[in-house]
Design an enzyme around this catalytic site. Structure first.
Site, PDB file in Angstrom:
ATOM      1  N   THR A 119     -32.595  27.853 -21.774  1.00 20.03           N
ATOM      2  CA  THR A 119     -31.202  28.028 -21.355  1.00 20.03           C
ATOM      3  C   THR A 119     -30.346  26.774 -21.517  1.00 20.03           C
ATOM      4  O   THR A 119     -29.231  26.714 -21.004  1.00 20.03           O
ATOM      5  CB  THR A 119     -31.164  28.475 -19.880  1.00 20.03           C
ATOM      6  OG1 THR A 119     -31.845  27.497 -19.068  1.00 20.03           O
ATOM      7  CG2 THR A 119     -31.862  29.820 -19.702  1.00 20.03           C
ATOM      8  N   GLU A 120     -30.845  25.785 -22.248  1.00 21.45           N
ATOM      9  CA  GLU A 120     -30.162  24.490 -22.331  1.00 21.45           C
ATOM     10  C   GLU A 120     -28.733  24.581 -22.860  1.00 21.45           C
ATOM     11  O   GLU A 120     -27.862  23.804 -22.438  1.00 21.45           O
ATOM     12  CB  GLU A 120     -30.982  23.527 -23.198  1.00 21.45           C
ATOM     13  CG  GLU A 120     -32.255  23.005 -22.537  1.00 21.45           C
ATOM     14  CD  GLU A 120     -33.452  23.947 -22.687  1.00 21.45           C
ATOM     15  OE1 GLU A 120     -34.569  23.531 -22.352  1.00 21.45           O
ATOM     16  OE2 GLU A 120     -33.253  25.104 -23.134  1.00 21.45           O
ATOM     17  N   VAL A 121     -28.473  25.499 -23.800  1.00 22.47           N
ATOM     18  CA  VAL A 121     -27.117  25.582 -24.368  1.00 22.47           C
ATOM     19  C   VAL A 121     -26.076  25.930 -23.308  1.00 22.47           C
ATOM     20  O   VAL A 121     -24.896  25.611 -23.462  1.00 22.47           O
ATOM     21  CB  VAL A 121     -27.037  26.590 -25.533  1.00 22.47           C
ATOM     22  CG1 VAL A 121     -27.700  26.039 -26.775  1.00 22.47           C
ATOM     23  CG2 VAL A 121     -27.591  27.949 -25.143  1.00 22.47           C
TER      24      VAL A 121
END
Length: 262
Positions: free
Chosen positions: A133-135
């Site tokens: 989920t980094e984006v």
């Protein structure tokens, strides 16, 4: 208090991430202890296999909230050094000279997905959920990317890196992150069955078989350090960028980042 719980039984060393109150999230202490424990397991001739798992309801939720606050306030150089420590952990697991099993007892996000991808065998409970989920924070899964791409392939990685979507255990198995999905109550039996299979093989042959598989895929430990350095530089640059600062700040403040339109 230690952030991990290490137990030995019949040549199997189980290393459990033991921070259930924060869903086994990463911080600098955990990274250091887990890296040291893996190195020790790799050197111990009495250890035939390593099982990596979590205590409580989660496998690992990725970055710890307080650790993330530190990231947001740190310099680019500090962020790079921090990322290199995580990179060393996952690299140690990838090239450990013993068979490794990820016993995925629950949710895994970010770096937790990286640990699963770096294990030789991954068995997960049906209720586990996963995400890169980094984006959503204005970041990318840079440090873990070599291991995740090797596990699920570039086509699936492009989708999941870009969307940051959360997916279930069945999907994790379909794309290759997990090898097997079982009911939660059957997880220990499934891991035990795999350990019995591993116990029938010669340890030297297993060590060479692991190296062979990685070499045939073009994955070489000698080049991993340089790749880790490049990826650590990337994540450090993004963390101190305007977008990364906005994403981290929004997450910590529990608000939507500015790039999301109403």
């Amino acid at each position: 208090m230690s952030a991990i719980l290490v137990t030995d039984r019949a040549g199997v060393r189980q290393i459990a991430i033991d921070r259930p109150e924060v869903h086994n999230a990463f911080d600098d202490v955990l990274i250091g202890e887990l890296t040291a424990a893996l190195i020790e397991a790799g050197r111990d001739d009495a250890v035939r296999a390593v099982v990596l798992t979590g205590t409580g309801a989660s496998f690992s939720a990725g970055a710890d909230l307080n650790w993330m606050r530190g990231m947001a306030a740190a310099s680019k150089a500090e962020n790079r050094d921090d990322s290199l420590r995580l990179a060393a952990l996952v690299r140690t697991l990838q090239f450990l000279p013993k068979p490794t099993i990820a016993r995925v007892n629950g949710a895994a996000y970010g770096g937790g997905v990286g640990l699963i991808a770096a294990c030789d065998i991954a068995i997960g409970a049906e209720g586990a959920r996963f995400g890169l989920t980094e984006v959503k924070l204005g970041l990318v899964p840079a440090v873990i990317s070599p291991y995740v791409v090797a596990a699920i392939g570039v086509r699936q990685a492009r989708r999941l890196f870009l969307t940051g979507e959360v997916f279930d255990a069945a999907e994790a198995c379909r794309i290759g992150l997990l090898h097997r999905v079982v009911p939660a109550e059957g997880l220990d039996e499934a891991v035990g069955f795999t350990l019995k299979l591993l116990g029938k093989a010669g340890p030297n042959a297993q060590r060479e078989a692991k190296r062979l598989a990685l070499r045939m895929a073009g994955i070489d430990e000698r080049g991993a350090g340089a790749l880790d350095a490049d990826n650590a530089e990337l994540i450090a640059r993004l963390r101190v960028s305007d977008e990364g600062q906005e994403g981290l700040g929004a997450f910590l403040d529990k608000r939507a980042p500015g790039w999301i339109q109403p």
